[in-house]
Motif scaffolding. Structure first.
Motif, PDB file in Angstrom:
ATOM      1  N   HIS A   1      -0.659   4.079  -2.357  1.00  0.00           N
ATOM      2  CA  HIS A   1      -1.853   4.687  -1.776  1.00  0.00           C
ATOM      3  C   HIS A   1      -1.480   5.588  -0.597  1.00  0.00           C
ATOM      4  CE1 HIS A   1      -3.842   1.326  -3.970  1.00  0.00           C
ATOM      5  NE2 HIS A   1      -4.779   2.246  -4.142  1.00  0.00           N
TER       6      HIS A   1
ATOM      7  N   LEU B   1      -7.294   4.543   2.278  1.00  0.00           N
ATOM      8  CA  LEU B   1      -8.597   4.662   1.618  1.00  0.00           C
ATOM      9  C   LEU B   1      -9.724   4.932   2.600  1.00  0.00           C
ATOM     10  CD1 LEU B   1      -8.307   1.772  -1.009  1.00  0.00           C
ATOM     11  CD2 LEU B   1      -7.738   4.193  -1.263  1.00  0.00           C
TER      12      LEU B   1
ATOM     13  N   LEU C   1      -7.304   8.197  -7.831  1.00  0.00           N
ATOM     14  CA  LEU C   1      -7.902   8.118  -6.498  1.00  0.00           C
ATOM     15  C   LEU C   1      -9.072   9.074  -6.312  1.00  0.00           C
ATOM     16  CD1 LEU C   1      -4.684   7.862  -4.284  1.00  0.00           C
ATOM     17  CD2 LEU C   1      -6.350   6.044  -4.719  1.00  0.00           C
TER      18      LEU C   1
ATOM     19  N   GLY D   1       0.792  -1.227   0.000  1.00  0.00           N
ATOM     20  CA  GLY D   1       0.000   0.000   0.000  1.00  0.00           C
ATOM     21  C   GLY D   1       0.822   1.274   0.000  1.00  0.00           C
TER      22      GLY D   1
ATOM     23  N   LYS E   1      -8.610   2.318  -7.397  1.00  0.00           N
ATOM     24  CA  LYS E   1      -7.370   2.027  -6.687  1.00  0.00           C
ATOM     25  C   LYS E   1      -6.195   2.135  -7.660  1.00  0.00           C
ATOM     26  CE  LYS E   1      -6.867  -2.988  -7.295  1.00  0.00           C
ATOM     27  NZ  LYS E   1      -6.667  -4.270  -6.621  1.00  0.00           N
TER      28      LYS E   1
ATOM     29  N   PRO F   1     -11.266   8.595  -1.226  1.00  0.00           N
ATOM     30  CA  PRO F   1     -10.521   8.283  -0.006  1.00  0.00           C
ATOM     31  C   PRO F   1     -10.934   9.139   1.180  1.00  0.00           C
ATOM     32  CG  PRO F   1      -9.044   8.327  -1.884  1.00  0.00           C
ATOM     33  CD  PRO F   1     -10.380   8.828  -2.378  1.00  0.00           C
TER      34      PRO F   1
END
Length: 403
Positions: free
Chosen positions: A115, A366, A154, A112, A160, A381
């Motif tokens: 992200h 997220l 995002l 991740g 994703k 998010p």
């Protein structure tokens, strides 16, 4: 903040004296020259070097400052563009006058990292910096590249992110170019208010670029210059966790099978070896870089977390405008206990024997109840506690206060 005489380039991470800063001409009519240093930085072909305007040095009056401008020896035009003598990238003013804050986000493949980097920059710009009375500004094209690489997927398309490509396998993917942002914070002096500036450097590094120490020493040397390390642990890669969740949840949260991922303690060993070699530290000396060990994808494991845990509550630090030490202590103890319960003792041991300053966190980039569906679709998010490890590193570096 004391007077500085040296700086670390946020692109190539070479350390230089302020007196070594160079200038680049900005006159479009000035002659182009072969730029060997920039060509090397961009992994280019030296037989076909990149072209750029004249680069040159000027005498510095003292060790604590850099001339604001200089005249190009080729065309006589005045330029204000400072560049690194090693790679010829433009230097932010905050690198020369403020504090360098390289934050390394590391972890094995599919933990991740992308992200985390994409969302923390958005949160820092829109919410976190404002809460602490400051602002975050992108340097050069950093904000535009953030929008292209993170924001569009995002926040605009609600999708994703794909796994990051290795910068070794694909030198054209731009992964070697960091995202550079300037944080400005108000500082109250005795008689007046001043502004302190900090240069933040973010990399979105592919997990496989951390699988080999030789690759790391070339691609990830920024880690050695870090003011703090965010080490992401994917709970989906811990068998004791994955076995408690339904298969669909694990598949949607994990881009790869945890059995094929590099173990977190192996990555930690390689990161520690890289730093030790750079600093010439013996195995008996602990590394003093603050390390935030973070359970990522907390949204996926939230159902198996005890309901009385502090980590389930929203982060209080921004609303309180300081780092809440009581909240931090509770979360640190809770995550450490869960790591022990889930059999991650090897990772804990690596952290405790190699680093003198570390803490445990959990975060979701997220947000809770926002696990991607089968097609990768997400809601916008709404991160949960993503600021906690970042603010802790700032506190450990004396940027913000803890109470």
């Amino acid at each position: 903040m004391g007077m500085k005489t040296t700086f670390i380039c946020p692109y190539c991470f070479e350390k230089h004296k302020l007196s070594e800063v160079q200038f680049r001409c900005t006159n479009k009519r000035c002659k182009d020259f072969d730029d060997v240093e920039m060509t090397k930085y961009e992994n280019g072909n030296l037989k076909m070097p990149k072209q750029g305007k004249k680069t040159f040095s000027v005498p510095s009056k003292n060790a604590f400052s850099v001339p604001q401008s200089a005249k190009c020896p080729e065309c006589g035009n005045t330029t204000y563009k400072h560049i690194c003598p090693s790679c010829h990238n433009e230097l932010p003013e905050s690198t020369l006058t403020g504090k360098d804050m390289i934050i390394s986000v590391v972890g094995s493949r599919a933990t991740g990292k992308s992200h985390f980097v994409g969302v923390i920059i958005k949160e820092l710009r829109d919410r976190i910096s404002v809460s602490f009375g400051g602002s975050l500004e992108g340097f050069a094209d950093s904000y535009q590249r953030w929008q292209t690489n993170f924001g569009n997927s995002l926040y605009d398309n609600n999708m994703k992110l794909e796994l990051t490509q290795s910068s070794v396998q694909n030198v054209d993917n731009g992964a070697y170019r960091p995202l550079i942002f300037k944080l400005k914070l108000k500082h109250k002096a005795l008689f007046k208010e001043s502004i302190e500036s900090f240069t933040f450097v973010f990399f979105d590094t592919a997990g496989e670029d951390l699988n080999d120490e030789d690759t790391m020493s070339t691609v990830n040397k920024y880690i050695c210059k870090s003011a703090g390390i965010v080490f992401l642990l994917d709970p989906m890669q811990i068998p004791a966790v994955a076995n408690q969740l339904d298969e669909s949840t694990v598949k949607r949260a994990a881009a790869i099978d945890y059995r094929s991922a590099a173990k977190a303690d192996d990555i930690m060993t390689r990161v520690s070896n890289l730093i030790r070699n750079d600093r010439k530290l013996p195995d008996t000396s602990k590394i003093d870089i603050p390390v935030a060990a973070v359970f990522s994808k907390f949204d996926a494991i939230e159902p198996i977390i005890p309901t009385d845990c502090t980590v389930l509550n929203p982060s209080p630090h921004c609303s309180e405008k300081h780092f809440d030490m009581s909240d931090w202590h509770n979360v640190n103890s809770e995550i450490l206990a869960l790591l022990h319960e889930w059999g991650a003792d090897a990772f804990i041991s690596q952290l405790e024997t190699n680093y003198s300053n570390f803490s445990y966190f959990a975060a979701s980039a997220l947000g809770l109840n926002n696990n991607p569906d089968q097609s990768g679709k997400i809601e916008r998010p709404r991160p949960h506690r993503i600021e906690d490890p970042f603010l802790w590193i700032l506190k450990e570096n004396g940027v913000i206060k803890g109470k």
